[in-house]
Design a protein around this motif. Structure first.
Motif, PDB file in Angstrom:
ATOM      1  N   PRO A 115       0.836  -1.210   0.000  1.00 12.89           N
ATOM      2  CA  PRO A 115       0.000   0.000   0.000  1.00 12.89           C
ATOM      3  C   PRO A 115       0.872   1.263   0.000  1.00 12.89           C
ATOM      4  CG  PRO A 115       0.083  -0.939   2.195  1.00 12.89           C
ATOM      5  CD  PRO A 115       0.818  -1.893   1.293  1.00 12.89           C
ATOM      6  N   LEU A 116       0.235   2.391  -0.182  1.00 15.88           N
ATOM      7  CA  LEU A 116       0.922   3.678  -0.258  1.00 15.88           C
ATOM      8  C   LEU A 116       1.756   3.949   0.986  1.00 15.88           C
ATOM      9  CD1 LEU A 116       1.456   6.345  -1.745  1.00 15.88           C
ATOM     10  CD2 LEU A 116      -0.655   7.233  -0.750  1.00 15.88           C
ATOM     11  N   LYS A 117       1.279   3.558   2.143  1.00 12.51           N
ATOM     12  CA  LYS A 117       2.011   3.793   3.397  1.00 12.51           C
ATOM     13  C   LYS A 117       3.414   3.188   3.325  1.00 12.51           C
ATOM     14  CE  LYS A 117       1.838   2.818   8.340  1.00 12.51           C
ATOM     15  NZ  LYS A 117       1.057   2.272   9.442  1.00 12.51           N
ATOM     16  N   ILE A 118       3.540   1.973   2.823  1.00 13.12           N
ATOM     17  CA  ILE A 118       4.846   1.304   2.701  1.00 13.12           C
ATOM     18  C   ILE A 118       5.693   2.009   1.652  1.00 13.12           C
ATOM     19  CG2 ILE A 118       6.033  -0.854   2.137  1.00 13.12           C
ATOM     20  CD1 ILE A 118       4.470  -0.918   4.799  1.00 13.12           C
ATOM     21  N   TRP A 119       5.096   2.383   0.531  1.00 11.67           N
ATOM     22  CA  TRP A 119       5.834   3.101  -0.513  1.00 11.67           C
ATOM     23  C   TRP A 119       6.452   4.373   0.056  1.00 11.67           C
ATOM     24  CZ3 TRP A 119       6.013   2.770  -6.118  1.00 11.67           C
ATOM     25  CH2 TRP A 119       5.491   1.586  -6.644  1.00 11.67           C
ATOM     26  N   LEU A 120       5.640   5.166   0.766  1.00  9.99           N
ATOM     27  CA  LEU A 120       6.132   6.427   1.322  1.00  9.99           C
ATOM     28  C   LEU A 120       7.215   6.195   2.369  1.00  9.99           C
ATOM     29  CD1 LEU A 120       2.760   8.368   1.664  1.00  9.99           C
ATOM     30  CD2 LEU A 120       4.611   8.842   0.046  1.00  9.99           C
ATOM     31  N   LYS A 121       7.019   5.181   3.199  1.00 13.24           N
ATOM     32  CA  LYS A 121       8.003   4.888   4.247  1.00 13.24           C
ATOM     33  C   LYS A 121       9.345   4.484   3.645  1.00 13.24           C
ATOM     34  CE  LYS A 121       8.003   2.988   8.802  1.00 13.24           C
ATOM     35  NZ  LYS A 121       7.202   2.349   9.816  1.00 13.24           N
ATOM     36  N   GLU A 122       9.310   3.756   2.538  1.00 15.50           N
ATOM     37  CA  GLU A 122      10.538   3.306   1.879  1.00 15.50           C
ATOM     38  C   GLU A 122      11.215   4.426   1.075  1.00 15.50           C
ATOM     39  OE1 GLU A 122      12.145   0.279   1.959  1.00 15.50           O
ATOM     40  OE2 GLU A 122      10.735  -0.323   3.530  1.00 15.50           O
ATOM     41  N   GLU A 123      10.421   5.292   0.476  1.00  8.40           N
ATOM     42  CA  GLU A 123      10.959   6.315  -0.426  1.00  8.40           C
ATOM     43  C   GLU A 123      11.449   7.565   0.293  1.00  8.40           C
ATOM     44  OE1 GLU A 123      11.494   6.217  -3.749  1.00  8.40           O
ATOM     45  OE2 GLU A 123      10.816   4.141  -3.800  1.00  8.40           O
ATOM     46  N   TYR A 129       9.176  11.273   6.469  1.00  9.58           N
ATOM     47  CA  TYR A 129       8.023  10.422   6.754  1.00  9.58           C
ATOM     48  C   TYR A 129       7.328  10.868   8.038  1.00  9.58           C
ATOM     49  CZ  TYR A 129       5.036   6.381   7.348  1.00  9.58           C
ATOM     50  OH  TYR A 129       3.933   5.581   7.509  1.00  9.58           O
ATOM     51  N   LYS A 130       8.109  11.237   9.054  1.00 11.88           N
ATOM     52  CA  LYS A 130       7.524  11.725  10.305  1.00 11.88           C
ATOM     53  C   LYS A 130       6.747  13.021  10.070  1.00 11.88           C
ATOM     54  CE  LYS A 130      10.665   9.689  13.649  1.00 11.88           C
ATOM     55  NZ  LYS A 130      11.698   9.947  14.669  1.00 11.88           N
ATOM     56  N   LEU A 131       7.249  13.865   9.165  1.00  6.46           N
ATOM     57  CA  LEU A 131       6.550  15.098   8.825  1.00  6.46           C
ATOM     58  C   LEU A 131       5.193  14.789   8.196  1.00  6.46           C
ATOM     59  CD1 LEU A 131       6.546  18.195   8.562  1.00  6.46           C
ATOM     60  CD2 LEU A 131       7.738  17.904   6.391  1.00  6.46           C
ATOM     61  N   ASN A 135       1.074  15.183   9.700  1.00  6.55           N
ATOM     62  CA  ASN A 135      -0.030  15.823   8.981  1.00  6.55           C
ATOM     63  C   ASN A 135      -1.181  14.869   8.707  1.00  6.55           C
ATOM     64  OD1 ASN A 135       0.710  18.700   8.212  1.00  6.55           O
ATOM     65  ND2 ASN A 135       2.586  17.551   7.830  1.00  6.55           N
ATOM     66  N   TYR A 136      -0.876  13.586   8.638  1.00  5.38           N
ATOM     67  CA  TYR A 136      -1.891  12.561   8.370  1.00  5.38           C
ATOM     68  C   TYR A 136      -1.798  11.461   9.427  1.00  5.38           C
ATOM     69  CZ  TYR A 136      -1.572  14.865   3.825  1.00  5.38           C
ATOM     70  OH  TYR A 136      -1.534  15.791   2.811  1.00  5.38           O
ATOM     71  N   PRO A 137      -2.006  11.791  10.711  1.00  5.28           N
ATOM     72  CA  PRO A 137      -1.795  10.785  11.769  1.00  5.28           C
ATOM     73  C   PRO A 137      -2.741   9.599  11.698  1.00  5.28           C
ATOM     74  CG  PRO A 137      -2.823  12.763  12.668  1.00  5.28           C
ATOM     75  CD  PRO A 137      -2.460  13.066  11.260  1.00  5.28           C
ATOM     76  N   LYS A 138      -3.954   9.793  11.216  1.00 10.90           N
ATOM     77  CA  LYS A 138      -4.906   8.681  11.152  1.00 10.90           C
ATOM     78  C   LYS A 138      -4.601   7.734   9.991  1.00 10.90           C
ATOM     79  CE  LYS A 138      -8.672  11.350  13.169  1.00 10.90           C
ATOM     80  NZ  LYS A 138      -9.996  11.958  12.913  1.00 10.90           N
ATOM     81  N   GLN A 139      -3.908   8.220   8.991  1.00 10.48           N
ATOM     82  CA  GLN A 139      -3.653   7.422   7.792  1.00 10.48           C
ATOM     83  C   GLN A 139      -2.291   6.740   7.790  1.00 10.48           C
ATOM     84  OE1 GLN A 139      -6.342   7.128   6.041  1.00 10.48           O
ATOM     85  NE2 GLN A 139      -7.311   8.716   7.240  1.00 10.48           N
ATOM     86  N   LEU A 140      -1.295   7.392   8.383  1.00  6.26           N
ATOM     87  CA  LEU A 140       0.059   6.836   8.399  1.00  6.26           C
ATOM     88  C   LEU A 140       0.355   6.410   9.798  1.00  6.26           C
ATOM     89  CD1 LEU A 140       1.850   9.478   6.152  1.00  6.26           C
ATOM     90  CD2 LEU A 140       1.004   7.252   5.492  1.00  6.26           C
TER      91      LEU A 140
END
Length: 140
Positions: A115-123, A129-131, A135-140
């Motif tokens: 899912p997108l969460k893993i993509w963002l965490k890896e990229e 990623y913490k930033l 901004n999106y605490p419920k989603q990430l």
């Protein structure tokens, strides 16, 4: 631009002299999340278009980390948390090689969708990623 402070970014030594390179920071936009504050008009928001832009920027093996970071943050500029949930849904799960950081797999590797969460965490770097997570605490 109102300058509040000068921040050193690099120090170099040449011959007998020492050089300090600095950048002036504005006192405006002190929040590090200002890029998300503007909000996207509901009529111009297209979750699948943003998901595609994120995918296209992150799948590129020839992009530098700086280019990927810039493309990710540009795509998410002004996206609210509710809209980000729609982007995650539109992105779905796509093939991603966590070993190489792109969509290419060797013959011996089994392609896996993430899912997108893993993509963002890896990229993104841990700090970036913490930033996003702030901004999106419920989603990430």
């Amino acid at each position: 631009m109102e300058i509040s402070k000068i921040v050193p970014i690099a120090v170099g030594v040449a011959g007998l002299g020492v050089f300090v390179f600095a950048v002036a920071q504005s006192s405006k936009n002190k929040r590090s999340t200002a890029y998300l504050d503007s909000g996207v008009d509901a009529s111009s928001f297209n979750a699948s278009q943003i998901a595609t832009a994120l995918y296209d920027s992150m799948k590129q093996a020839d992009f530098t980390n700086t280019q990927k970071r810039q493309a990710i943050f540009t795509a998410l500029t002004g996206v609210s948390e509710a809209q980000f949930a729609q982007v995650i849904k539109s992105f779905g799960s796509r093939y991603y090689n966590t070993l190489t950081g792109n969509t290419y797999f060797a013959l011996w590797q089994t392609p896996v969708k993430h899912p997108l969460k893993i993509w963002l965490k890896e990229e993104l770097s841990e700090q970036d990623y913490k930033l996003l997570k702030s901004n999106y605490p419920k989603q990430l």
